[in-house]
Design a protein around this motif. Structure first.
Motif, short mmCIF file in Angstrom:
data_model
loop_
_atom_site.label_atom_id
_atom_site.label_comp_id
_atom_site.label_asym_id
_atom_site.label_seq_id
_atom_site.Cartn_x
_atom_site.Cartn_y
_atom_site.Cartn_z
N VAL A 241 0.70 -1.31 0.04
CA VAL A 241 -0.30 0.11 -0.37
C VAL A 241 0.90 0.91 0.04
O VAL A 241 1.21 1.54 0.83
N VAL A 242 0.41 2.53 -0.89
CA VAL A 242 1.68 2.96 -0.69
C VAL A 242 0.67 4.55 -0.99
O VAL A 242 0.58 4.85 -2.30
N PRO A 243 -0.04 5.57 -0.15
CA PRO A 243 -0.50 6.39 -0.26
C PRO A 243 0.27 7.49 -1.04
O PRO A 243 1.99 7.88 -0.58
N TYR A 258 7.19 1.79 -10.85
CA TYR A 258 7.18 0.32 -9.80
C TYR A 258 5.43 -0.15 -10.06
O TYR A 258 5.84 -1.41 -9.69
N ALA A 259 4.66 -0.10 -8.80
CA ALA A 259 3.66 -0.28 -9.19
C ALA A 259 2.94 -1.08 -10.57
O ALA A 259 2.54 -2.66 -11.17
N ALA A 260 3.37 -0.33 -12.01
CA ALA A 260 2.96 -0.92 -13.27
C ALA A 260 4.02 -1.98 -13.79
O ALA A 260 3.25 -2.75 -13.99
N ALA A 261 5.73 -1.98 -12.96
CA ALA A 261 6.41 -2.78 -13.70
C ALA A 261 6.03 -4.47 -12.72
O ALA A 261 6.33 -5.13 -13.33
N ARG A 262 4.80 -4.47 -11.86
CA ARG A 262 4.21 -5.61 -10.83
C ARG A 262 3.15 -6.01 -11.10
O ARG A 262 3.05 -7.10 -10.81
N ALA A 278 -1.63 -9.91 -5.52
CA ALA A 278 -2.77 -8.82 -5.56
C ALA A 278 -1.98 -8.02 -5.78
O ALA A 278 -0.23 -7.40 -6.39
N GLN A 279 -2.97 -6.92 -6.68
CA GLN A 279 -2.16 -5.74 -7.30
C GLN A 279 -1.84 -4.69 -5.92
O GLN A 279 -2.63 -4.29 -5.16
N ASP A 280 -0.14 -3.81 -6.39
CA ASP A 280 -0.36 -3.22 -4.96
C ASP A 280 -1.00 -1.94 -5.29
O ASP A 280 -2.03 -1.41 -6.38
N LEU A 281 -1.66 -1.02 -4.92
CA LEU A 281 -2.36 -0.21 -4.02
C LEU A 281 -1.94 1.42 -3.47
O LEU A 281 -1.81 1.70 -3.40
N VAL A 282 -1.71 1.99 -5.02
CA VAL A 282 -1.09 3.66 -4.83
C VAL A 282 -2.16 3.84 -5.40
O VAL A 282 -2.56 4.63 -6.44
N PRO A 309 6.92 -0.80 -0.53
CA PRO A 309 7.68 -1.13 -2.03
C PRO A 309 9.58 -2.08 -1.75
O PRO A 309 10.02 -0.72 -0.87
N PHE A 310 9.93 -2.25 -2.29
CA PHE A 310 11.36 -2.81 -2.20
C PHE A 310 12.22 -1.67 -3.05
O PHE A 310 12.38 -0.67 -3.79
N GLY A 311 13.43 -1.43 -1.75
CA GLY A 311 14.68 -0.60 -3.06
C GLY A 311 14.56 0.75 -2.74
O GLY A 311 14.80 1.39 -3.39
#
Length: 339
Positions: A241-243, A258-262, A278-282, A309-311
């Motif tokens: 989860v990335v607000p 980042y989310a699009a790549a995953r 699961a889809q990342d929530l941004v 998220p990593f890195g």
């Protein structure tokens, strides 16, 4: 279920603890700083992942031992410790020691299965016993018996000037009730409940043959199956989860990329195990809260341990955690920091 009427009870976060292989000190220090920040922001828990032979925390229990001396309230956990890499007796000693140091704040999460890339590490990890090692559920039971205080040795008493205990020392009586199991299938979730373990769910589930690959529905079914055998067990959800409420334009762009790549993994079972991600929530906290309230899996839990998220650099984690604590948490009914 956490709705506007039934708010989230506990809020935590999970981090991998990345570092530079040529200079690992700053990365480990940054992980400890993130845990300290989480406590200041009012999070209930901070969890570390295991990353063996990678550039992420390989020994979370050791790092959490350090964290016990730099925090006073936040719960400290692992999500998860793969037992294939561990000797249950030695791990029981380490967990009990850190739990004592923390004043009873440790929340160990565990899982089973052979170590990743087993064929490449077996000679280094178990050179004499590789063909005899049991990587199944009995390894969990061994650990639980030892944490519970059952005998680890047939000898006790005095030998010379030294005194020996038959059970793991130090013994931390409440630790057994704070053990968690990371399950991705309904069978594993039910088994965890039968052992009296708490349940860690994540952003990965297993799809049964012929089953509709609906992540939220599958996760909700697994949680309900777990609760059918262990109604009082705790269940936590761990989506990424990335607000972005206070994020800069550059941060928003980085998070979206980042989310699009995953996203290529989302909706399609992966590999022979049928893993579904699961889809990342941004997005804004309001947008994420709306999506979570509509998520069948999230609606089954009262605790969340959102994965970072990593890195990313430290300033990104500061922004994400601050937005989770001060904006997303309240949007989910979890009060923000008061100090």
């Amino acid at each position: 279920m956490p709705t506007d009427a039934e708010p989230l009870d506990r809020l935590g976060f999970l981090t991998i603890g990345s570092f530079d292989g040529d200079d690992p000190g700053p990365g480990h220090e940054a992980t400890l700083a993130v845990i300290e920040l989480g406590e200041r922001l009012g999070f209930d828990s901070a969890y570390l992942r295991h990353r063996h032979l990678q550039f992420g925390i390989s020994s979370p229990v050791a790092v959490l031992a350090a964290a016990t001396q730099r925090t006073s309230r936040i719960q400290l956990g692992t999500a998860v410790t793969p037992l294939g890499w561990e000797n249950p007796l030695r791990l029981a000693e380490d967990l009990s020691t850190v739990d004592v140091l923390s004043g009873g704040r440790l929340q160990p999460g565990i899982s089973v299965g052979p170590p990743m890339h087993w064929e490449h590490v077996r000679e280094a990890l178990y050179p004499d016993t590789a063909d005899r090692e049991d990587f199944g559920r009995e390894r969990v039971n061994r650990l639980l018996r030892l944490v519970r205080g059952e005998p680890a040795s047939s000898f006790s008493g005095t030998s010379g000037i030294e005194t020996f205990s038959p059970r793991v020392q130090p013994h931390s009586p409440g630790l057994i009730d704070r053990m968690w199991y990371g399950a991705s299938s309904e069978d594993s979730a039910v088994w965890a409940g039968e052992q009296g373990l708490n349940l860690l769910t994540s952003s990965v589930v297993r799809v049964r043959p012929g089953e509709e690959p609906d992540f939220a529905a599958i996760q909700a079914r697994q949680i309900r199956a777990y609760r059918a055998v262990h109604p009082r067990g705790r269940v936590s959800q761990g989506l990424v989860v990335v607000p972005t409420d206070s994020a800069t334009p550059a941060q928003k762009e980085r998070y979206a990329a980042y989310a699009a790549a995953r996203d290529v993994r989302v909706g399609v079972p992966q590999g022979p195990a049928g893993l579904l991600f699961a889809q990342d929530l941004v997005g804004s906290s309001a947008e994420i809260a709306e999506r979570l309230h509509a998520h069948a899996g999230f609606r089954e839990v009262r605790e969340a341990v959102f994965a970072l998220p990593f890195g990313f650099p430290a300033e990104d984690y500061t922004q994400i955690l601050t937005d989770i604590a001060t904006r997303l948490g309240p949007a989910l009914g979890r009060p923000g920091p008061t100090g």
